[in-house]
Motif scaffolding. Sequence first.
Motif, PDB file in Angstrom:
ATOM      1  N   LEU A  92       0.878  -1.163   0.000  1.00 52.50           N
ATOM      2  CA  LEU A  92       0.000   0.000   0.000  1.00 52.50           C
ATOM      3  C   LEU A  92       0.918   1.217   0.000  1.00 52.50           C
ATOM      4  CD1 LEU A  92      -3.003   0.842   0.251  1.00 52.50           C
ATOM      5  CD2 LEU A  92      -2.693   0.804   2.727  1.00 52.50           C
ATOM      6  N   HIS A  93       0.727   2.118  -0.974  1.00 50.74           N
ATOM      7  CA  HIS A  93       1.719   3.188  -1.125  1.00 50.74           C
ATOM      8  C   HIS A  93       1.124   4.427  -1.795  1.00 50.74           C
ATOM      9  CE1 HIS A  93       2.188   2.327  -5.497  1.00 50.74           C
ATOM     10  NE2 HIS A  93       1.886   1.089  -5.107  1.00 50.74           N
ATOM     11  N   THR A  94       1.877   5.515  -1.664  1.00 50.83           N
ATOM     12  CA  THR A  94       1.501   6.759  -2.321  1.00 50.83           C
ATOM     13  C   THR A  94       1.902   6.688  -3.792  1.00 50.83           C
ATOM     14  OG1 THR A  94       3.608   7.727  -1.620  1.00 50.83           O
ATOM     15  CG2 THR A  94       1.667   8.200  -0.242  1.00 50.83           C
ATOM     16  N   VAL A  95       1.177   7.444  -4.624  1.00 56.81           N
ATOM     17  CA  VAL A  95       1.460   7.550  -6.056  1.00 56.81           C
ATOM     18  C   VAL A  95       1.203   8.990  -6.483  1.00 56.81           C
ATOM     19  CG1 VAL A  95       0.937   5.170  -6.704  1.00 56.81           C
ATOM     20  CG2 VAL A  95      -0.905   6.831  -6.626  1.00 56.81           C
ATOM     21  N   PRO A  96       1.800   9.408  -7.610  1.00 54.21           N
ATOM     22  CA  PRO A  96       1.460  10.723  -8.145  1.00 54.21           C
ATOM     23  C   PRO A  96      -0.034  10.767  -8.474  1.00 54.21           C
ATOM     24  CG  PRO A  96       3.392   9.826  -9.263  1.00 54.21           C
ATOM     25  CD  PRO A  96       2.818   8.729  -8.413  1.00 54.21           C
ATOM     26  N   GLU A  97      -0.644  11.929  -8.299  1.00 50.03           N
ATOM     27  CA  GLU A  97      -2.082  12.043  -8.530  1.00 50.03           C
ATOM     28  C   GLU A  97      -2.470  11.792  -9.974  1.00 50.03           C
ATOM     29  OE1 GLU A  97      -4.185  15.301  -6.809  1.00 50.03           O
ATOM     30  OE2 GLU A  97      -3.018  15.217  -4.960  1.00 50.03           O
ATOM     31  N   HIS A  98      -1.579  12.084 -10.893  1.00 46.12           N
ATOM     32  CA  HIS A  98      -1.889  11.890 -12.308  1.00 46.12           C
ATOM     33  C   HIS A  98      -0.843  10.970 -12.922  1.00 46.12           C
ATOM     34  CE1 HIS A  98      -4.827  15.067 -11.922  1.00 46.12           C
ATOM     35  NE2 HIS A  98      -3.905  15.823 -11.364  1.00 46.12           N
ATOM     36  N   GLY A  99      -1.261  10.208 -13.866  1.00 46.72           N
ATOM     37  CA  GLY A  99      -0.334   9.309 -14.535  1.00 46.72           C
ATOM     38  C   GLY A  99      -0.956   7.944 -14.742  1.00 46.72           C
ATOM     39  N   ARG A 105      -1.019  -2.675 -10.398  1.00 49.79           N
ATOM     40  CA  ARG A 105      -1.303  -1.567  -9.482  1.00 49.79           C
ATOM     41  C   ARG A 105      -2.791  -1.244  -9.524  1.00 49.79           C
ATOM     42  NH1 ARG A 105       1.483   4.149 -10.357  1.00 49.79           N
ATOM     43  NH2 ARG A 105       3.297   3.060  -9.523  1.00 49.79           N
ATOM     44  N   LEU A 106      -3.388  -1.175  -8.365  1.00 51.13           N
ATOM     45  CA  LEU A 106      -4.789  -0.804  -8.227  1.00 51.13           C
ATOM     46  C   LEU A 106      -4.846   0.558  -7.545  1.00 51.13           C
ATOM     47  CD1 LEU A 106      -7.872  -1.495  -8.247  1.00 51.13           C
ATOM     48  CD2 LEU A 106      -7.489  -2.530  -5.986  1.00 51.13           C
ATOM     49  N   ARG A 107      -5.328   1.549  -8.260  1.00 54.74           N
ATOM     50  CA  ARG A 107      -5.437   2.892  -7.685  1.00 54.74           C
ATOM     51  C   ARG A 107      -6.663   2.920  -6.776  1.00 54.74           C
ATOM     52  NH1 ARG A 107      -3.182   8.125  -8.845  1.00 54.74           N
ATOM     53  NH2 ARG A 107      -1.875   7.133 -10.403  1.00 54.74           N
ATOM     54  N   ILE A 108      -6.446   3.361  -5.533  1.00 56.22           N
ATOM     55  CA  ILE A 108      -7.517   3.408  -4.538  1.00 56.22           C
ATOM     56  C   ILE A 108      -8.100   4.806  -4.436  1.00 56.22           C
ATOM     57  CG2 ILE A 108      -8.056   3.052  -2.098  1.00 56.22           C
ATOM     58  CD1 ILE A 108      -5.694   1.034  -2.110  1.00 56.22           C
ATOM     59  N   GLY A 109      -7.276   5.791  -4.594  1.00 55.00           N
ATOM     60  CA  GLY A 109      -7.686   7.191  -4.557  1.00 55.00           C
ATOM     61  C   GLY A 109      -6.768   7.966  -5.472  1.00 55.00           C
ATOM     62  N   GLN A 110      -6.863   9.281  -5.408  1.00 53.80           N
ATOM     63  CA  GLN A 110      -6.024  10.090  -6.295  1.00 53.80           C
ATOM     64  C   GLN A 110      -4.540   9.859  -6.065  1.00 53.80           C
ATOM     65  OE1 GLN A 110      -7.500  14.108  -5.695  1.00 53.80           O
ATOM     66  NE2 GLN A 110      -8.351  14.052  -7.760  1.00 53.80           N
ATOM     67  N   ALA A 111      -4.129   9.696  -4.808  1.00 51.98           N
ATOM     68  CA  ALA A 111      -2.707   9.601  -4.509  1.00 51.98           C
ATOM     69  C   ALA A 111      -2.345   8.342  -3.732  1.00 51.98           C
ATOM     70  CB  ALA A 111      -2.259  10.846  -3.746  1.00 51.98           C
ATOM     71  N   LEU A 112      -3.184   7.294  -3.830  1.00 51.05           N
ATOM     72  CA  LEU A 112      -2.970   6.064  -3.077  1.00 51.05           C
ATOM     73  C   LEU A 112      -3.219   4.860  -3.982  1.00 51.05           C
ATOM     74  CD1 LEU A 112      -2.419   4.969  -0.165  1.00 51.05           C
ATOM     75  CD2 LEU A 112      -4.905   4.886   0.108  1.00 51.05           C
ATOM     76  N   ALA A 113      -2.374   3.844  -3.853  1.00 54.69           N
ATOM     77  CA  ALA A 113      -2.530   2.650  -4.685  1.00 54.69           C
ATOM     78  C   ALA A 113      -2.073   1.415  -3.930  1.00 54.69           C
ATOM     79  CB  ALA A 113      -1.741   2.799  -5.983  1.00 54.69           C
ATOM     80  N   LEU A 114      -2.454   0.287  -4.486  1.00 59.17           N
ATOM     81  CA  LEU A 114      -2.079  -1.024  -3.969  1.00 59.17           C
ATOM     82  C   LEU A 114      -1.368  -1.752  -5.106  1.00 59.17           C
ATOM     83  CD1 LEU A 114      -2.594  -3.099  -1.612  1.00 59.17           C
ATOM     84  CD2 LEU A 114      -4.517  -3.871  -2.981  1.00 59.17           C
ATOM     85  N   THR A 115      -0.163  -2.267  -4.826  1.00 60.31           N
ATOM     86  CA  THR A 115       0.599  -2.961  -5.852  1.00 60.31           C
ATOM     87  C   THR A 115       0.946  -4.360  -5.360  1.00 60.31           C
ATOM     88  OG1 THR A 115       1.499  -0.901  -6.731  1.00 60.31           O
ATOM     89  CG2 THR A 115       2.704  -2.908  -7.259  1.00 60.31           C
ATOM     90  N   THR A 116       0.847  -5.333  -6.280  1.00 63.84           N
ATOM     91  CA  THR A 116       1.091  -6.724  -5.923  1.00 63.84           C
ATOM     92  C   THR A 116       2.256  -7.339  -6.695  1.00 63.84           C
ATOM     93  OG1 THR A 116      -0.520  -7.438  -7.572  1.00 63.84           O
ATOM     94  CG2 THR A 116      -1.326  -7.117  -5.325  1.00 63.84           C
TER      95      THR A 116
END
Length: 196
Positions: A92-99, A105-116
């Motif tokens: 579970l990690h932060t990501v850039p809001e756009h891209g 990778r599963l984006r959960i919110g604008q700046a949050l994602a889950l990667t497996t």
Amino acid sequence: MSSSPSDTPDPQNLTGKVLIAMPGMTDPRFQRSVVLICAHSDEGAMGLVLNRPMPEIDFGELLEQLGIETDAARPIEVRFGGPVEPGRGFVLHTVPEHGDDPEGRLRIGQALALTTTRDILEDLAHGNGPDSAVLALGYAGWGPGQLEDEMLQNGWLTGNSADELIFGSDHDAKWQAALRAQGIDPSMLSGAAGRA
């Protein structure tokens, strides 16, 4: 004037929200837990417990077991994500809001994602990767309608997620903090479900 379905978020979709266990939660795996909902649809829900650290598991040792060489690994906290597939890891990690989101990778919110994928573990092992990250082993899963039924049975409250709930290390305080963020005094909650 009505808006199209794509313009209005689905109020029933809990993706990105937190579940806060009610005092009457009888399942010991979820008592006083705070769970981030990572995916929610008619087919069910998937989430990660945010306040169950696993201090007995060292991230560096875990990388070694996976055959990933480390040279500048940051200390990444390992948590119990839930009882389903406890040997499977989720970052579970932060990501850039756009891209764009790569595969895995599963984006959960604008700046949050889950990667497996293994790629993110390799990045973290070399001191790269996202600014904030935690590794969860296992996940919490619900079949179609199961989570909604548990909520109707007074098992869970919902609330908004926050960085401190997701990435903070004061796990003993997260349950009360999540309740207080919803304007609820934890000492005023009863374990008994009300019926009208």
